[in-house]
Scaffold this motif. Structure first.
Motif, PDB file in Angstrom:
ATOM      1  N   MET A  37       0.828  -1.204   0.000  1.00  0.00           N
ATOM      2  CA  MET A  37       0.000   0.000   0.000  1.00  0.00           C
ATOM      3  C   MET A  37       0.864   1.256   0.000  1.00  0.00           C
ATOM      4  SD  MET A  37      -3.139  -0.983  -0.141  1.00  0.00           S
ATOM      5  CE  MET A  37      -4.065   0.459   0.393  1.00  0.00           C
ATOM      6  N   VAL A  38       1.933   1.243   0.774  1.00  0.00           N
ATOM      7  CA  VAL A  38       2.827   2.412   0.847  1.00  0.00           C
ATOM      8  C   VAL A  38       3.476   2.665  -0.506  1.00  0.00           C
ATOM      9  CG1 VAL A  38       4.948   3.325   1.859  1.00  0.00           C
ATOM     10  CG2 VAL A  38       3.257   2.193   3.315  1.00  0.00           C
ATOM     11  N   PHE A  39       4.151   1.644  -1.039  1.00  0.00           N
ATOM     12  CA  PHE A  39       4.842   1.820  -2.311  1.00  0.00           C
ATOM     13  C   PHE A  39       3.853   2.027  -3.461  1.00  0.00           C
ATOM     14  CE2 PHE A  39       8.542  -0.037  -0.142  1.00  0.00           C
ATOM     15  CZ  PHE A  39       9.545   0.791  -0.624  1.00  0.00           C
ATOM     16  N   GLY A  40       2.724   1.306  -3.414  1.00  0.00           N
ATOM     17  CA  GLY A  40       1.722   1.471  -4.462  1.00  0.00           C
ATOM     18  C   GLY A  40       1.175   2.892  -4.506  1.00  0.00           C
ATOM     19  N   GLY A  41       0.922   3.468  -3.318  1.00  0.00           N
ATOM     20  CA  GLY A  41       0.437   4.839  -3.263  1.00  0.00           C
ATOM     21  C   GLY A  41       1.456   5.831  -3.803  1.00  0.00           C
ATOM     22  N   TRP A 184      12.561 -10.426   1.261  1.00  0.00           N
ATOM     23  CA  TRP A 184      13.605 -10.075   0.292  1.00  0.00           C
ATOM     24  C   TRP A 184      13.066 -10.064  -1.130  1.00  0.00           C
ATOM     25  CZ3 TRP A 184      17.883  -7.650   1.232  1.00  0.00           C
ATOM     26  CH2 TRP A 184      18.868  -7.575   0.248  1.00  0.00           C
ATOM     27  N   HIS A 185      12.198 -11.005  -1.460  1.00  0.00           N
ATOM     28  CA  HIS A 185      11.597 -11.036  -2.789  1.00  0.00           C
ATOM     29  C   HIS A 185      10.695  -9.819  -2.990  1.00  0.00           C
ATOM     30  CE1 HIS A 185      13.426 -14.833  -3.248  1.00  0.00           C
ATOM     31  NE2 HIS A 185      12.510 -15.554  -2.607  1.00  0.00           N
ATOM     32  N   PHE A 186      10.009  -9.395  -1.927  1.00  0.00           N
ATOM     33  CA  PHE A 186       9.186  -8.190  -2.013  1.00  0.00           C
ATOM     34  C   PHE A 186      10.057  -6.978  -2.359  1.00  0.00           C
ATOM     35  CE2 PHE A 186       8.063  -4.348   0.405  1.00  0.00           C
ATOM     36  CZ  PHE A 186       6.903  -3.973  -0.262  1.00  0.00           C
ATOM     37  N   VAL A 187      11.199  -6.864  -1.697  1.00  0.00           N
ATOM     38  CA  VAL A 187      12.126  -5.762  -1.970  1.00  0.00           C
ATOM     39  C   VAL A 187      12.563  -5.789  -3.437  1.00  0.00           C
ATOM     40  CG1 VAL A 187      14.431  -4.853  -1.456  1.00  0.00           C
ATOM     41  CG2 VAL A 187      12.928  -5.569   0.409  1.00  0.00           C
ATOM     42  N   ASP A 188      12.829  -6.980  -3.960  1.00  0.00           N
ATOM     43  CA  ASP A 188      13.244  -7.110  -5.355  1.00  0.00           C
ATOM     44  C   ASP A 188      12.120  -6.708  -6.301  1.00  0.00           C
ATOM     45  OD1 ASP A 188      15.552  -8.040  -4.292  1.00  0.00           O
ATOM     46  OD2 ASP A 188      15.348 -10.100  -4.992  1.00  0.00           O
ATOM     47  N   VAL A 189      10.898  -7.138  -6.017  1.00  0.00           N
ATOM     48  CA  VAL A 189       9.763  -6.825  -6.880  1.00  0.00           C
ATOM     49  C   VAL A 189       9.516  -5.315  -6.922  1.00  0.00           C
ATOM     50  CG1 VAL A 189       7.257  -7.046  -7.123  1.00  0.00           C
ATOM     51  CG2 VAL A 189       8.647  -9.072  -6.639  1.00  0.00           C
ATOM     52  N   VAL A 190       9.636  -4.656  -5.780  1.00  0.00           N
ATOM     53  CA  VAL A 190       9.470  -3.196  -5.750  1.00  0.00           C
ATOM     54  C   VAL A 190      10.475  -2.539  -6.684  1.00  0.00           C
ATOM     55  CG1 VAL A 190       9.706  -1.124  -4.323  1.00  0.00           C
ATOM     56  CG2 VAL A 190       8.445  -3.098  -3.450  1.00  0.00           C
ATOM     57  N   TRP A 191      11.731  -2.995  -6.641  1.00  0.00           N
ATOM     58  CA  TRP A 191      12.749  -2.407  -7.514  1.00  0.00           C
ATOM     59  C   TRP A 191      12.442  -2.646  -8.983  1.00  0.00           C
ATOM     60  CZ3 TRP A 191      16.158   1.247  -7.266  1.00  0.00           C
ATOM     61  CH2 TRP A 191      17.099   1.383  -8.289  1.00  0.00           C
ATOM     62  N   ILE A 192      11.869  -3.799  -9.307  1.00  0.00           N
ATOM     63  CA  ILE A 192      11.512  -4.102 -10.692  1.00  0.00           C
ATOM     64  C   ILE A 192      10.494  -3.087 -11.210  1.00  0.00           C
ATOM     65  CG2 ILE A 192      10.309  -5.779 -12.159  1.00  0.00           C
ATOM     66  CD1 ILE A 192      11.702  -7.973 -10.540  1.00  0.00           C
ATOM     67  N   PHE A 193       9.639  -2.566 -10.325  1.00  0.00           N
ATOM     68  CA  PHE A 193       8.706  -1.506 -10.714  1.00  0.00           C
ATOM     69  C   PHE A 193       9.412  -0.148 -10.779  1.00  0.00           C
ATOM     70  CE2 PHE A 193       5.513  -4.628  -9.478  1.00  0.00           C
ATOM     71  CZ  PHE A 193       4.506  -4.396 -10.388  1.00  0.00           C
ATOM     72  N   LEU A 194      10.303   0.108  -9.835  1.00  0.00           N
ATOM     73  CA  LEU A 194      10.964   1.410  -9.783  1.00  0.00           C
ATOM     74  C   LEU A 194      11.922   1.613 -10.952  1.00  0.00           C
ATOM     75  CD1 LEU A 194      11.800   1.849  -5.967  1.00  0.00           C
ATOM     76  CD2 LEU A 194       9.851   2.739  -7.258  1.00  0.00           C
ATOM     77  N   PHE A 195      12.620   0.566 -11.340  1.00  0.00           N
ATOM     78  CA  PHE A 195      13.638   0.711 -12.378  1.00  0.00           C
ATOM     79  C   PHE A 195      13.074   1.266 -13.680  1.00  0.00           C
ATOM     80  CE2 PHE A 195      15.979  -1.379 -15.930  1.00  0.00           C
ATOM     81  CZ  PHE A 195      17.061  -0.521 -15.928  1.00  0.00           C
ATOM     82  N   PRO A 196      12.045   0.653 -14.280  1.00  0.00           N
ATOM     83  CA  PRO A 196      11.530   1.221 -15.543  1.00  0.00           C
ATOM     84  C   PRO A 196      10.878   2.591 -15.345  1.00  0.00           C
ATOM     85  CG  PRO A 196      10.141  -0.585 -14.798  1.00  0.00           C
ATOM     86  CD  PRO A 196      11.349  -0.591 -13.916  1.00  0.00           C
ATOM     87  N   LEU A 197      10.216   2.804 -14.220  1.00  0.00           N
ATOM     88  CA  LEU A 197       9.545   4.078 -13.986  1.00  0.00           C
ATOM     89  C   LEU A 197      10.527   5.239 -13.859  1.00  0.00           C
ATOM     90  CD1 LEU A 197       6.714   3.111 -11.475  1.00  0.00           C
ATOM     91  CD2 LEU A 197       6.422   3.933 -13.806  1.00  0.00           C
ATOM     92  N   LEU A 198      11.624   5.021 -13.149  1.00  0.00           N
ATOM     93  CA  LEU A 198      12.565   6.101 -12.857  1.00  0.00           C
ATOM     94  C   LEU A 198      13.698   6.181 -13.880  1.00  0.00           C
ATOM     95  CD1 LEU A 198      12.893   5.649  -8.995  1.00  0.00           C
ATOM     96  CD2 LEU A 198      11.557   7.386 -10.200  1.00  0.00           C
ATOM     97  N   TYR A 199      14.076   5.057 -14.476  1.00  0.00           N
ATOM     98  CA  TYR A 199      15.257   5.036 -15.328  1.00  0.00           C
ATOM     99  C   TYR A 199      14.960   4.936 -16.817  1.00  0.00           C
ATOM    100  CZ  TYR A 199      18.043   4.171 -11.097  1.00  0.00           C
ATOM    101  OH  TYR A 199      18.647   4.285  -9.866  1.00  0.00           O
TER     102      TYR A 199
END
Length: 201
Positions: A37-41, A184-199
């Motif tokens: 919810m935090v990251f999604g928001g 740890w997998h949750f942390v990885d999945v969040v980055w998979i969303f952040l990478f294309p959005l930010l980079y």
């Protein structure tokens, strides 16, 4: 009563379990749901602001996508080592369990090191959270993710020390490794969303 009927009256489960699932796992999933919810928001807000402000292409062009891609590879590799640590623990290979946990910790530290290089370059070029809306979101999202990576490193390092001392196998060691793996997998999945959005966008 030591044993209770579930709400539907269709089965029996032990105290400490929720419909056949360990209460610890339920707690981890609830925690991850709150983090989603935090990251999604934040990600949703980023997307809406980016659409409303014309895409921030000029600002985003200064982000080093090569370092971001390298960190993506590092985190995906760390997910593999985490899976192998759990697999080794389940087959009783204690030394391999410790080695894979150590590899996961080192990969997490590598991720933070690369991110530190990025931050250093960006700040030296004058890009800070106060430089604009894009950079505010960039530092907020990657910084919050970095805090979660640090937490995961601490958890995995603790399990590594326990594996070295032999105390990891007292009690429900597989559950502790599984819970750490979920996080740890949750942390990885969040980055998979952040990478294309930010980079990349």
């Amino acid at each position: 009563m030591d044993r209770e009927l579930d709400a539907a009256g269709s089965g029996i489960f032990e105290p400490g379990e929720t419909i056949g699932m360990p209460i610890g796992k339920v707690g981890v999933w609830w925690f991850l749901a709150s983090e989603i919810m935090v990251f999604g928001g934040l990600i949703g807000t980023f997307i809406l602001f980016r659409i409303a402000h014309g895409g921030w292409a000029d600002e985003a062009a200064h982000v080093n996508w090569r370092l971001g891609a390298t960190n993506t590879f590092v985190l995906l590799t760390s997910s593999c080592t985490m899976i192998m640590a759990l697999s080794a623990a389940r087959t009783g290979r204690r030394e391999r369990t410790a080695h894979f946990l150590l590899a996961t910790v080192l990969l997490g530290l590598t991720f933070l090191g690369i991110k530190g290089i990025e931050y250093t370059r960006e700040i030296s070029e004058g890009f800070t959270p106060a430089s604009g809306m894009f950079w505010s979101f960039y530092f907020l999202l990657t910084g919050l993710h970095g805090i979660h990576v640090i937490a995961g490193i601490i958890i995995n390092a603790t399990l590594y020390v326990a594996a070295i001392r032999g105390t990891l196998w007292s009690g429900h060691h597989e559950e502790r490794l599984e819970f750490a793996g979920l996080y740890w997998h949750f942390v990885d999945v969040v980055w998979i969303f952040l990478f294309p959005l930010l980079y990349l966008s």
